[in-house]
Scaffold this motif. Structure first.
Motif, PDB file in Angstrom:
ATOM      1  N   PRO A  20      45.258 -10.215 115.552  1.00  0.00           N
ATOM      2  CA  PRO A  20      45.186  -8.914 115.922  1.00  0.00           C
ATOM      3  C   PRO A  20      46.901  -8.446 116.517  1.00  0.00           C
ATOM      4  O   PRO A  20      47.256  -7.735 116.765  1.00  0.00           O
ATOM      5  CB  PRO A  20      44.926  -8.364 117.445  1.00  0.00           C
ATOM      6  N   LEU A  21      47.277  -9.542 117.019  1.00  0.00           N
ATOM      7  CA  LEU A  21      48.802  -9.438 117.630  1.00  0.00           C
ATOM      8  C   LEU A  21      49.821 -10.884 116.982  1.00  0.00           C
ATOM      9  O   LEU A  21      49.263 -11.195 116.477  1.00  0.00           O
ATOM     10  CB  LEU A  21      48.608 -10.036 118.943  1.00  0.00           C
ATOM     11  N   VAL A  22      51.081  -9.883 117.321  1.00  0.00           N
ATOM     12  CA  VAL A  22      52.356 -11.316 116.879  1.00  0.00           C
ATOM     13  C   VAL A  22      53.206 -11.213 117.761  1.00  0.00           C
ATOM     14  O   VAL A  22      53.836 -10.058 117.834  1.00  0.00           O
ATOM     15  CB  VAL A  22      52.822 -10.064 115.595  1.00  0.00           C
ATOM     16  N   ALA A  23      53.603 -12.448 117.593  1.00  0.00           N
ATOM     17  CA  ALA A  23      54.934 -12.548 118.937  1.00  0.00           C
ATOM     18  C   ALA A  23      56.042 -12.635 117.578  1.00  0.00           C
ATOM     19  O   ALA A  23      56.530 -13.404 117.335  1.00  0.00           O
ATOM     20  CB  ALA A  23      54.721 -13.280 119.570  1.00  0.00           C
ATOM     21  N   ILE A  24      56.757 -11.441 117.549  1.00  0.00           N
ATOM     22  CA  ILE A  24      58.215 -11.884 116.691  1.00  0.00           C
ATOM     23  C   ILE A  24      59.419 -11.781 117.332  1.00  0.00           C
ATOM     24  O   ILE A  24      59.985 -11.246 118.867  1.00  0.00           O
ATOM     25  CB  ILE A  24      58.135 -10.138 116.383  1.00  0.00           C
ATOM     26  N   LEU A  25      60.270 -12.885 117.324  1.00  0.00           N
ATOM     27  CA  LEU A  25      61.590 -13.455 117.583  1.00  0.00           C
ATOM     28  C   LEU A  25      62.354 -12.699 116.842  1.00  0.00           C
ATOM     29  O   LEU A  25      62.343 -13.368 115.700  1.00  0.00           O
ATOM     30  CB  LEU A  25      61.158 -14.838 117.587  1.00  0.00           C
ATOM     31  N   GLY A  26      63.621 -12.655 117.366  1.00  0.00           N
ATOM     32  CA  GLY A  26      64.745 -12.484 116.489  1.00  0.00           C
ATOM     33  C   GLY A  26      65.939 -12.140 117.332  1.00  0.00           C
ATOM     34  O   GLY A  26      66.012 -12.938 118.780  1.00  0.00           O
ATOM     35  N   GLU A  27      66.801 -12.044 116.797  1.00  0.00           N
ATOM     36  CA  GLU A  27      68.364 -13.386 118.085  1.00  0.00           C
ATOM     37  C   GLU A  27      68.679 -12.299 118.653  1.00  0.00           C
ATOM     38  O   GLU A  27      68.564 -12.489 119.817  1.00  0.00           O
ATOM     39  CB  GLU A  27      69.474 -13.028 116.798  1.00  0.00           C
ATOM     40  N   VAL A  34      59.922 -11.522 123.464  1.00  0.00           N
ATOM     41  CA  VAL A  34      59.232 -11.614 122.761  1.00  0.00           C
ATOM     42  C   VAL A  34      58.601  -9.704 121.772  1.00  0.00           C
ATOM     43  O   VAL A  34      58.697  -9.737 123.295  1.00  0.00           O
ATOM     44  CB  VAL A  34      58.134 -12.536 122.639  1.00  0.00           C
ATOM     45  N   LYS A  35      58.717  -9.616 120.911  1.00  0.00           N
ATOM     46  CA  LYS A  35      58.280  -7.979 120.621  1.00  0.00           C
ATOM     47  C   LYS A  35      57.199  -8.403 120.428  1.00  0.00           C
ATOM     48  O   LYS A  35      56.497  -9.034 119.272  1.00  0.00           O
ATOM     49  CB  LYS A  35      58.996  -7.784 119.565  1.00  0.00           C
ATOM     50  N   LEU A  36      56.445  -7.702 120.713  1.00  0.00           N
ATOM     51  CA  LEU A  36      54.341  -8.278 120.519  1.00  0.00           C
ATOM     52  C   LEU A  36      54.433  -6.928 120.074  1.00  0.00           C
ATOM     53  O   LEU A  36      54.162  -5.597 120.608  1.00  0.00           O
ATOM     54  CB  LEU A  36      53.914  -8.404 121.583  1.00  0.00           C
ATOM     55  N   ARG A  37      53.783  -7.770 119.083  1.00  0.00           N
ATOM     56  CA  ARG A  37      53.335  -5.587 117.937  1.00  0.00           C
ATOM     57  C   ARG A  37      51.867  -6.676 117.793  1.00  0.00           C
ATOM     58  O   ARG A  37      50.949  -6.931 117.830  1.00  0.00           O
ATOM     59  CB  ARG A  37      53.059  -6.576 116.268  1.00  0.00           C
ATOM     60  N   ASN A  38      50.980  -4.716 118.238  1.00  0.00           N
ATOM     61  CA  ASN A  38      49.938  -4.734 117.480  1.00  0.00           C
ATOM     62  C   ASN A  38      49.678  -4.260 115.954  1.00  0.00           C
ATOM     63  O   ASN A  38      50.255  -3.381 115.463  1.00  0.00           O
ATOM     64  CB  ASN A  38      49.266  -3.528 118.500  1.00  0.00           C
ATOM     65  N   VAL A  39      48.955  -5.490 115.168  1.00  0.00           N
ATOM     66  CA  VAL A  39      48.388  -4.976 114.447  1.00  0.00           C
ATOM     67  C   VAL A  39      47.838  -3.820 113.745  1.00  0.00           C
ATOM     68  O   VAL A  39      48.533  -3.129 112.602  1.00  0.00           O
ATOM     69  CB  VAL A  39      47.810  -6.401 113.253  1.00  0.00           C
ATOM     70  N   ALA A  40      46.612  -3.404 114.358  1.00  0.00           N
ATOM     71  CA  ALA A  40      46.142  -2.208 113.615  1.00  0.00           C
ATOM     72  C   ALA A  40      46.966  -1.162 114.045  1.00  0.00           C
ATOM     73  O   ALA A  40      47.017  -0.072 112.732  1.00  0.00           O
ATOM     74  CB  ALA A  40      45.013  -2.061 114.606  1.00  0.00           C
ATOM     75  N   ASP A  81      58.824  -4.624 124.145  1.00  0.00           N
ATOM     76  CA  ASP A  81      59.119  -6.506 124.981  1.00  0.00           C
ATOM     77  C   ASP A  81      58.774  -6.430 125.365  1.00  0.00           C
ATOM     78  O   ASP A  81      58.441  -5.578 126.380  1.00  0.00           O
ATOM     79  CB  ASP A  81      60.655  -5.202 124.324  1.00  0.00           C
ATOM     80  N   ILE A  82      58.206  -7.364 125.432  1.00  0.00           N
ATOM     81  CA  ILE A  82      57.663  -9.069 126.636  1.00  0.00           C
ATOM     82  C   ILE A  82      58.707  -9.358 126.726  1.00  0.00           C
ATOM     83  O   ILE A  82      58.444 -10.545 126.035  1.00  0.00           O
ATOM     84  CB  ILE A  82      56.249  -8.835 126.579  1.00  0.00           C
ATOM     85  N   SER A  83      58.418 -10.252 128.215  1.00  0.00           N
ATOM     86  CA  SER A  83      59.371 -10.716 128.979  1.00  0.00           C
ATOM     87  C   SER A  83      58.988 -12.069 128.760  1.00  0.00           C
ATOM     88  O   SER A  83      57.666 -12.178 128.319  1.00  0.00           O
ATOM     89  CB  SER A  83      59.950 -10.356 130.138  1.00  0.00           C
TER      90      SER A  83
END
Lengths: 429, 429
Positions: free
Chosen positions: B386-393, B401-407, B413-415
């Motif tokens: 259900p969730l993706v924690a995306i790391l980018g520069e 961390v960018k927390l993405r809801n897959v659905a 952005d979450i600290s």
């Protein structure tokens, strides 16, 4: 079984935390599937009687059936765990957790991935499980089949003696170097010079630093195989640092796991504590595994390979340690006993226990029309039931239940309407 | 396996709610233990090859091993469940959930208790499990071996034909009365008069009222055995009323379970819905059991009896119904995928996933140094994460961390400090 359930739960939650699914394979395999996979130990395989139909054997481990399953279903990517029993016609040794029927508990990652990432996750899993089970201090020894083979080559072991010398090295966890050297030289006919050179290497232990040092080693450098192994060990340790598990992992050149199918990294976890009970000294390794990139290909008609790495938790050994450590433990989870203070209250007890069951409370009653209060209370003390809900004529008249704490013998009247919440509150901790 | 796990959990919690412990017995028994317990079906037993040592067979059910275990360990009181595989050399029929290797799921109460209390609890358990599994409407048929035998006696069946006539009656759930009568009269040589009298009785269904009526029945009264059975059925129904399960239980004189070892009450649960899928029509009974007071004594050197009553949940049939009903279900429980938006962020991903695992979160990452963001997101969609924690520069620079809801494809952005709490919150429902 109650102890076992606790261990299983810890292990399964760890596997699920790492995203594994579970699959099941049959207890029997075609006899030919198992043939030629276990070397000398093949004589320990249980065969089924020929009653017509295919010739079958009981599974000897979970790894070969897993590889057979992947090849048969053309699966090239999976992360799975499997906890099931395997069968060996061995001499049982109860204190060492060795039986003819015993659980294996395997986690494996199959697929073509970048080097050492799944391998490092397997070690992280071993670290998590052994820490959570709280079995005492442990070490995870790591080596690589390619480093072993390379080492044998540069020490002057003839190619056709790699395996037999390897199985002698495998005895170093039980025998002193002198005995191992003696076997190499006097039983297996290795030159003393080669044995002494092996002796220098197998005494080495360390971390990433040791891998770096050996990559500079004049002799070891000559083997490209060994170099590939050492480079992977370095990479592995860099991932293990990020996983925060290097405190327990040691690169140990004496580690040589017996099974033929390993092709890369190998590892084994041991408990380092003197042991809780004297018998524990003999427990030995509690987890082990490694990379086996060739096994699935043996079952594929076209020989297509699926790289795999896995770990097997030595769950029977863990059970025997936990059982020796265990205080008296409960075999049921009953929260409350529904009891009667006087005769002829069976109907009232059945009515009350129905309410409790329907509310999801774990409850029990004695299967007698008019059991004695004392025997009901004794049963609670013996089987560790924490609460008793006592019904008597007075309680029924007042619309209450006397709730008794078995340990403290405290009793309070609770109204029927509040009983379920009160039991849940008291047993939730 | 994911569906199976759900079914197992429902059943095991019910057994535990009723205060049962679990025991385990070996997959093989001495061949002689199984001999003479299963009548004609003995030919379906798998034997092991004689490789020296005892002659062994694979267990055929869990009841005989349980009785052997009680006698061997001199246990006179236990409430236990056992979920394990049994083995039969049968012709598999997948749609009917019939295999050579399959799970049985048994709950039994052993001990000398007041009449019908444990028996009623077994029926309460069947009612709870079938209701919770939500398989559709069901009925639990109840009868008593003594009523069947008494009925045969008063209808004029000769003593030595009780068993064979009983097994013909057992076919009434699949065949019409005419066919059953034909078998009795023309194949087994029963008199037509006796068959017709049996026909009257086996057409009867009801509740406590039927038991009362039959206790007044001129003919039935002549059998003291039948009277004892009817009196117990009455008592049973009074307990079932208190357990609030009489809505689904029916006293049915045509119920005649095949196994020889039953001595009293017998029961069987069937689904009454036409079936979710057409194949379900053939599913038949989903639970069954009864009282067997003589079996343990067969394994005790002095013949000491331990009365037992139990129920077996037809778990393979339940699996095949659930599998036909199931929507696409997840095979793992991963809550979050740790993903990278750019190349070369493996170290950062490993560091973050370590934090998540150590906090007990089920997390996964792709085993590539630089996987593409799209393939990471696709993997989540395919496997239901259900969730993706995306790391980018950018995220790393900002400590988020960018927390993405897959659905929904929502991204926030979450600290780093709040991430674990946020994931737990979002996946707790």
């Amino acid at each position: 079984m109650a102890i076992r359930e606790k261990v299983f739960n810890t292990i399964v939650s760890c596997f699920k935390r790492h995203g594994a699914e579970t699959i099941d394979t049959p207890v029997f395999e075609l006899k030919e599937t198992l043939t030629g996979k276990y070397g000398e130990d093949s004589k320990l395989i249980y065969d089924l009687k020929d009653q017509g139909g295919e010739l079958l054997s009981l599974r000897y481990d979970l790894t070969v059936p897993f590889a057979r399953y992947l090849a048969m279903n053309k699966i090239t990517n999976i992360k799975r765990y499997h906890i099931a029993k395997v069968y060996r016609r061995d001499n049982p040794a109860m204190t060492r957790g060795r039986y003819r029927e015993f659980y294996q508990c395997d986690f494996d990652i199959a697929g073509q991935y970048d080097a050492m990432i799944p391998d490092a996750e397997c070690l992280k899993i071993v670290h998590e499980i052994l820490s959570e089970l709280d079995l005492g201090d442990f070490r995870i020894k790591v080596n690589d089949r390619r480093i072993l083979d390379g080492m044998f080559a540069v020490c002057g072991v003839p190619d056709n003696m790699f395996r037999t010398i390897c199985s002698t090295v495998d005895k170093l966890d039980k025998l002193p170097w002198e005995a191992v050297k003696n076997e190499m030289v006097n039983e297996k006919g290795l030159s003393e010079e080669a044995a002494d050179q092996i002796g220098v290497y197998v005494g080495m232990q360390g971390g990433m630093d040791l891998a770096e040092r050996l990559l500079q080693d004049q002799k070891m450098c000559q083997s490209t195989q060994a170099c590939a192994g050492l480079t992977d060990i370095k990479l592995l340790f860099s991932y293990l640092q990020l996983f925060q598990v290097t405190d327990k992992v040691v690169f140990d050149l004496s580690l040589a796991r017996g099974l033929d199918y390993y092709t890369g990294i190998i590892y084994e976890a041991i408990l380092t504590q003197a042991g809780v009970a004297p018998e524990c000294v003999t427990v030995g390794s509690v987890a082990g595994g490694g990379r086996y990139d060739g096994l699935v290909g043996m079952f594929d008609p076209k020989g297509r390979k699926v790289p795999c790495v896995g770990v097997s938790i030595g769950i029977e050994r863990i059970f025997s340690i936990m059982e020796q450590k265990a205080e008296k433990i409960r075999t049921t989870e009953v929260q409350v006993m529904v009891a009667a203070a006087q005769k002829n209250l069976l109907e009232e007890r059945l009515r009350l226990i129905t309410e409790l069951w329907n509310a999801g409370i774990k409850a029990e009653l004695m299967y007698k029309k008019s059991p004695k209060l004392l025997s009901q209370l004794q049963h609670c003390e013996e089987s560790g039931i924490p609460l008793v809900a006592i019904l008597g004529e007075q309680e029924l008249k007042n619309g209450v239940v006397k709730l008794r704490n078995v340990a403290t013998r405290d009793e309070v009247d609770i109204s029927r309407a509040d009983l379920i919440a009160e039991i849940k509150k008291r047993t939730s901790a």
